[in-house]
Design a protein around this motif. Structure first.
Motif, PDB file in Angstrom:
ATOM      1  N   ALA A 146       0.825  -1.211   0.000  1.00 22.41           N
ATOM      2  CA  ALA A 146       0.000   0.000   0.000  1.00 22.41           C
ATOM      3  C   ALA A 146       0.858   1.258   0.000  1.00 22.41           C
ATOM      4  CB  ALA A 146      -0.923  -0.020   1.216  1.00 22.41           C
ATOM      5  N   LEU A 147       1.952   1.242   0.777  1.00 26.58           N
ATOM      6  CA  LEU A 147       2.805   2.426   0.872  1.00 26.58           C
ATOM      7  C   LEU A 147       3.608   2.672  -0.393  1.00 26.58           C
ATOM      8  CD1 LEU A 147       4.188   2.016   4.507  1.00 26.58           C
ATOM      9  CD2 LEU A 147       2.648   3.809   3.682  1.00 26.58           C
ATOM     10  N   ALA A 148       3.847   1.623  -1.175  1.00 27.84           N
ATOM     11  CA  ALA A 148       4.663   1.779  -2.375  1.00 27.84           C
ATOM     12  C   ALA A 148       4.041   2.802  -3.331  1.00 27.84           C
ATOM     13  CB  ALA A 148       4.840   0.432  -3.079  1.00 27.84           C
ATOM     14  N   GLY A 149       2.743   2.651  -3.601  1.00 27.93           N
ATOM     15  CA  GLY A 149       2.087   3.570  -4.523  1.00 27.93           C
ATOM     16  C   GLY A 149       2.078   4.994  -4.001  1.00 27.93           C
ATOM     17  N   VAL A 150       1.813   5.158  -2.699  1.00 28.06           N
ATOM     18  CA  VAL A 150       1.779   6.497  -2.108  1.00 28.06           C
ATOM     19  C   VAL A 150       3.166   7.149  -2.161  1.00 28.06           C
ATOM     20  CG1 VAL A 150       1.321   7.801  -0.001  1.00 28.06           C
ATOM     21  CG2 VAL A 150      -0.135   5.860  -0.620  1.00 28.06           C
ATOM     22  N   THR A 151       4.184   6.364  -1.798  1.00 22.67           N
ATOM     23  CA  THR A 151       5.547   6.905  -1.769  1.00 22.67           C
ATOM     24  C   THR A 151       6.015   7.331  -3.150  1.00 22.67           C
ATOM     25  OG1 THR A 151       6.069   5.455   0.095  1.00 22.67           O
ATOM     26  CG2 THR A 151       7.925   6.409  -1.095  1.00 22.67           C
ATOM     27  N   VAL A 152       5.796   6.476  -4.139  1.00 22.13           N
ATOM     28  CA  VAL A 152       6.224   6.803  -5.503  1.00 22.13           C
ATOM     29  C   VAL A 152       5.453   8.007  -6.022  1.00 22.13           C
ATOM     30  CG1 VAL A 152       6.287   5.965  -7.882  1.00 22.13           C
ATOM     31  CG2 VAL A 152       6.961   4.458  -6.020  1.00 22.13           C
ATOM     32  N   GLY A 153       4.148   8.073  -5.719  1.00 26.74           N
ATOM     33  CA  GLY A 153       3.331   9.172  -6.214  1.00 26.74           C
ATOM     34  C   GLY A 153       3.738  10.522  -5.659  1.00 26.74           C
ATOM     35  N   PHE A 154       4.137  10.572  -4.383  1.00 24.11           N
ATOM     36  CA  PHE A 154       4.430  11.862  -3.753  1.00 24.11           C
ATOM     37  C   PHE A 154       5.927  12.178  -3.688  1.00 24.11           C
ATOM     38  CE2 PHE A 154       0.158  11.082  -2.178  1.00 24.11           C
ATOM     39  CZ  PHE A 154      -0.416  12.354  -2.229  1.00 24.11           C
ATOM     40  N   LEU A 155       6.765  11.163  -3.541  1.00 24.09           N
ATOM     41  CA  LEU A 155       8.187  11.411  -3.302  1.00 24.09           C
ATOM     42  C   LEU A 155       9.098  10.856  -4.387  1.00 24.09           C
ATOM     43  CD1 LEU A 155       8.244  10.586   0.520  1.00 24.09           C
ATOM     44  CD2 LEU A 155       8.108  12.847  -0.552  1.00 24.09           C
ATOM     45  N   GLY A 156       8.594  10.024  -5.274  1.00 26.91           N
ATOM     46  CA  GLY A 156       9.429   9.469  -6.332  1.00 26.91           C
ATOM     47  C   GLY A 156       9.914   8.063  -6.014  1.00 26.91           C
ATOM     48  N   THR A 157      10.452   7.407  -7.042  1.00 27.84           N
ATOM     49  CA  THR A 157      10.855   6.005  -6.918  1.00 27.84           C
ATOM     50  C   THR A 157      12.000   5.818  -5.922  1.00 27.84           C
ATOM     51  OG1 THR A 157      10.214   5.663  -9.223  1.00 27.84           O
ATOM     52  CG2 THR A 157      11.626   3.994  -8.224  1.00 27.84           C
ATOM     53  N   SER A 158      12.963   6.730  -5.934  1.00 25.19           N
ATOM     54  CA  SER A 158      14.125   6.567  -5.060  1.00 25.19           C
ATOM     55  C   SER A 158      13.737   6.583  -3.587  1.00 25.19           C
ATOM     56  CB  SER A 158      15.161   7.660  -5.333  1.00 25.19           C
ATOM     57  OG  SER A 158      14.627   8.943  -5.035  1.00 25.19           O
ATOM     58  N   ALA A 159      12.624   7.256  -3.252  1.00 21.36           N
ATOM     59  CA  ALA A 159      12.213   7.350  -1.846  1.00 21.36           C
ATOM     60  C   ALA A 159      11.876   5.985  -1.283  1.00 21.36           C
ATOM     61  CB  ALA A 159      11.012   8.284  -1.720  1.00 21.36           C
ATOM     62  N   ALA A 160      11.330   5.094  -2.112  1.00 22.99           N
ATOM     63  CA  ALA A 160      11.003   3.751  -1.631  1.00 22.99           C
ATOM     64  C   ALA A 160      12.269   3.001  -1.243  1.00 22.99           C
ATOM     65  CB  ALA A 160      10.240   2.986  -2.707  1.00 22.99           C
ATOM     66  N   TYR A 161      13.344   3.167  -2.022  1.00 19.98           N
ATOM     67  CA  TYR A 161      14.609   2.502  -1.697  1.00 19.98           C
ATOM     68  C   TYR A 161      15.238   3.121  -0.452  1.00 19.98           C
ATOM     69  CZ  TYR A 161      14.589  -0.095  -6.078  1.00 19.98           C
ATOM     70  OH  TYR A 161      14.275  -0.954  -7.092  1.00 19.98           O
ATOM     71  N   PHE A 162      15.165   4.450  -0.322  1.00 20.59           N
ATOM     72  CA  PHE A 162      15.673   5.090   0.895  1.00 20.59           C
ATOM     73  C   PHE A 162      14.900   4.587   2.123  1.00 20.59           C
ATOM     74  CE2 PHE A 162      17.520   8.592  -1.763  1.00 20.59           C
ATOM     75  CZ  PHE A 162      18.802   8.512  -1.244  1.00 20.59           C
ATOM     76  N   ALA A 163      13.574   4.483   1.995  1.00 15.78           N
ATOM     77  CA  ALA A 163      12.755   4.012   3.123  1.00 15.78           C
ATOM     78  C   ALA A 163      13.142   2.591   3.516  1.00 15.78           C
ATOM     79  CB  ALA A 163      11.277   4.081   2.750  1.00 15.78           C
ATOM     80  N   ASN A 164      13.390   1.738   2.532  1.00 18.22           N
ATOM     81  CA  ASN A 164      13.785   0.369   2.844  1.00 18.22           C
ATOM     82  C   ASN A 164      15.152   0.333   3.523  1.00 18.22           C
ATOM     83  OD1 ASN A 164      13.447  -2.452   2.853  1.00 18.22           O
ATOM     84  ND2 ASN A 164      14.597  -2.683   0.964  1.00 18.22           N
ATOM     85  N   GLY A 165      16.074   1.192   3.072  1.00 14.00           N
ATOM     86  CA  GLY A 165      17.379   1.263   3.724  1.00 14.00           C
ATOM     87  C   GLY A 165      17.267   1.646   5.187  1.00 14.00           C
ATOM     88  N   PHE A 166      16.428   2.638   5.484  1.00 12.10           N
ATOM     89  CA  PHE A 166      16.249   3.044   6.883  1.00 12.10           C
ATOM     90  C   PHE A 166      15.554   1.947   7.697  1.00 12.10           C
ATOM     91  CE2 PHE A 166      16.713   7.447   5.163  1.00 12.10           C
ATOM     92  CZ  PHE A 166      17.786   7.817   5.965  1.00 12.10           C
ATOM     93  N   SER A 167      14.680   1.169   7.056  1.00  5.77           N
ATOM     94  CA  SER A 167      14.025   0.077   7.792  1.00  5.77           C
ATOM     95  C   SER A 167      15.057  -0.978   8.213  1.00  5.77           C
ATOM     96  CB  SER A 167      12.924  -0.564   6.932  1.00  5.77           C
ATOM     97  OG  SER A 167      13.451  -1.383   5.907  1.00  5.77           O
ATOM     98  N   PHE A 168      16.040  -1.265   7.360  1.00  5.30           N
ATOM     99  CA  PHE A 168      17.106  -2.195   7.735  1.00  5.30           C
ATOM    100  C   PHE A 168      17.957  -1.620   8.863  1.00  5.30           C
ATOM    101  CE2 PHE A 168      16.740  -3.856   3.213  1.00  5.30           C
ATOM    102  CZ  PHE A 168      16.167  -5.051   3.585  1.00  5.30           C
ATOM    103  N   LEU A 169      18.238  -0.331   8.817  1.00  5.48           N
ATOM    104  CA  LEU A 169      19.027   0.294   9.880  1.00  5.48           C
ATOM    105  C   LEU A 169      18.274   0.253  11.212  1.00  5.48           C
ATOM    106  CD1 LEU A 169      20.677   3.417   8.206  1.00  5.48           C
ATOM    107  CD2 LEU A 169      21.680   1.176   8.691  1.00  5.48           C
ATOM    108  N   PHE A 170      16.955   0.372  11.157  1.00  5.53           N
ATOM    109  CA  PHE A 170      16.160   0.290  12.381  1.00  5.53           C
ATOM    110  C   PHE A 170      16.325  -1.082  13.034  1.00  5.53           C
ATOM    111  CE2 PHE A 170      11.952  -0.553  14.426  1.00  5.53           C
ATOM    112  CZ  PHE A 170      12.107   0.333  15.477  1.00  5.53           C
ATOM    113  N   VAL A 171      16.268  -2.142  12.216  1.00  2.00           N
ATOM    114  CA  VAL A 171      16.473  -3.491  12.750  1.00  2.00           C
ATOM    115  C   VAL A 171      17.879  -3.626  13.324  1.00  2.00           C
ATOM    116  CG1 VAL A 171      16.500  -5.954  12.193  1.00  2.00           C
ATOM    117  CG2 VAL A 171      14.834  -4.456  11.097  1.00  2.00           C
ATOM    118  N   THR A 172      18.867  -3.108  12.600  1.00  2.00           N
ATOM    119  CA  THR A 172      20.254  -3.173  13.067  1.00  2.00           C
ATOM    120  C   THR A 172      20.410  -2.486  14.427  1.00  2.00           C
ATOM    121  OG1 THR A 172      20.994  -3.123  10.769  1.00  2.00           O
ATOM    122  CG2 THR A 172      22.640  -2.659  12.443  1.00  2.00           C
TER     123      THR A 172
END
Length: 413
Positions: A146-172
């Motif tokens: 669900a968030l993929a479409g919203v993120t790409v629509g408002f922030l662009g494709t690269s934002a989804a990859y940045f968000a995933n990177g921060f999610s991995f850092l949160f786990v770390t």
């Protein structure tokens, strides 16, 4: 365990967000659906050959350190991809290389994170912890898509990859603060108290091959994966073809499948002693529901059947995962999961083409009905063969001459 579940939810949401965007990105770069499928295969392919090595690494190295390092590496890959997308420097070759590297790291990360979660609860609560993990996975999958479409629509494709990177850092960041629960199964690495212990890949393969219940679990899961679990393919063709529905109708079916998966995970979390027999019974029940679904006269009838199909599948998966992660001794669990990863990759790569061929020959209804009958028939035949091989009791006389029934092959014998 609560912190670990929150971290996994965030990570799963980021991962599914990236996977959704990655498919769109490949289509944007190449305009080819085949290239999209190739990118997914390239990311999955390392597990075919390297999962056993990754599982051995998990057994040899401290689990928390291994999970933290692998999560940090996945974050670095996601950030690299995000920067290339933002600078418009990402081409198909670079994307394939990054996907392959992600697949290599995942061969270590997947078993490390799975077993780390089990360390956070007492041994008797591991099946419940696995059920909670399945619930978190399904919830993260829904949120990420669900968030993929919203993120790409408002922030662009690269934002989804940045968000995933921060999610991995949160786990770390969460991992160093995790503490094993009292009564948890202790993980002994290759450099621990018992250095003479065999930590080789061969030991993991031999253990798996010598365990009939693990082989039976592999058989049940494999035949179900090939002929019964690819609902995204079979139900899509059924809904848009014989049932004359559109993309919206299939979206409704997909939502019901996701809800059923969550309900099944909740039920699976209540399992205390899952067994291969339970996995087989649930898989056979799901297969029979699949047969009935293949005969659905309307979309409304299909929706009624899809929910219990998804619930049964989810509970079966949770029970199978619990058996897989608790049956081996603690020092072998990483390697057993590695062997399972390789086997699962074979099903994942070979199942859709085989099912597609079956649909070409028999149509979507025929594929669902035939596949369900194959699954139920195979599981039933396996149960009958096992019953015939069960040793019959023999009569032993006690000193008082009273016959007492004992199994022919007891532990002492």
């Amino acid at each position: 365990m609560r912190w670990w579940s929150v971290a996994n939810f965030v990570s799963n949401a980021g991962t599914w967000m990236q996977l959704t965007v990655q498919n769109l990105l490949v289509l944007q770069i190449t305009g080819s659906a085949a290239a999209t499928g190739l990118s997914m295969s390239v990311q999955a392919a390392p597990a075919l050959l390297m999962s056993v090595l990754g599982g051995a690494a998990v057994d040899r190295w401290p689990r928390k350190v291994t999970a933290a390092v692998s999560q940090a590496l996945l974050a670095a890959i996601a950030f690299t991809t995000a920067v290339l997308v933002a600078l418009d420097r990402l081409d198909l070759t670079s994307l394939m290389v990054l996907a392959a590297v992600t697949g290599v790291v995942a061969t270590v990360d997947n078993p490390a994170c799975a077993l780390l979660g089990n360390d956070l609860v007492p041994a008797e609560d591991v099946p419940s912890a696995i059920g909670v993990g399945a619930l978190v996975f399904n919830a993260g999958r829904l949120a990420g898509a669900a968030l993929a479409g919203v993120t790409v629509g408002f922030l662009g494709t690269s934002a989804a990859y940045f968000a995933n990177g921060f999610s991995f850092l949160f786990v770390t960041a969460v991992i160093p603060f995790l503490r094993p629960a009292a009564g948890a199964v202790r993980h002994v690495t290759g450099g621990g108290e018992r250095p003479a212990r065999d930590m080789s890949v061969r030991e993991g393969l031999a253990f798996f091959a010598r365990r009939p219940r693990l082989l039976a679990l592999a058989g049940v899961t494999g035949i179900s994966a090939v002929f019964g679990r690819n609902y995204g393919l079979t139900l899509a063709v059924l809904v848009t073809g014989p049932l004359a529905g559109g993309a919206g109708a299939f979206g409704t079916v997909s939502t019901v499948l996701a809800v059923g998966g969550i309900l099944g995970a909740v039920l699976g979390a209540r399992l205390r002693r899952p067994s291969v027999r339970l996995v087989g019974a649930l898989a056979a029940a799901g297969a029979l529901l699949q047969v009935v679904a293949g005969m659905s006269p309307s979309l409304a009838v299909l929706l009624v059947l899809v929910l219990p199909m998804a619930v049964v599948e989810s509970v079966s998966d949770t029970a199978g995962t619990a058996v897989l992660q608790t049956d081996p001794p603690a020092h072998l669990r990483g390697r057993v999961l590695g062997v399972w990863g390789s086997i699962g990759t074979v099903w994942g790569l070979g199942g859709p083409p085989a099912l597609g061929l079956l649909m070409e020959l028999a149509g979507p209804r025929g594929a669902l009905i035939t596949g369900g009958l194959i699954i139920a028939g195979s599981i039933g035949a396996g149960h009958l063969l096992r019953s015939r091989r069960t040793p019959a009791p023999v009569l032993l006389r006690t000193p008082d001459a009273d016959p007492t029934g004992h199994p022919a092959l007891e532990t002492a014998a």
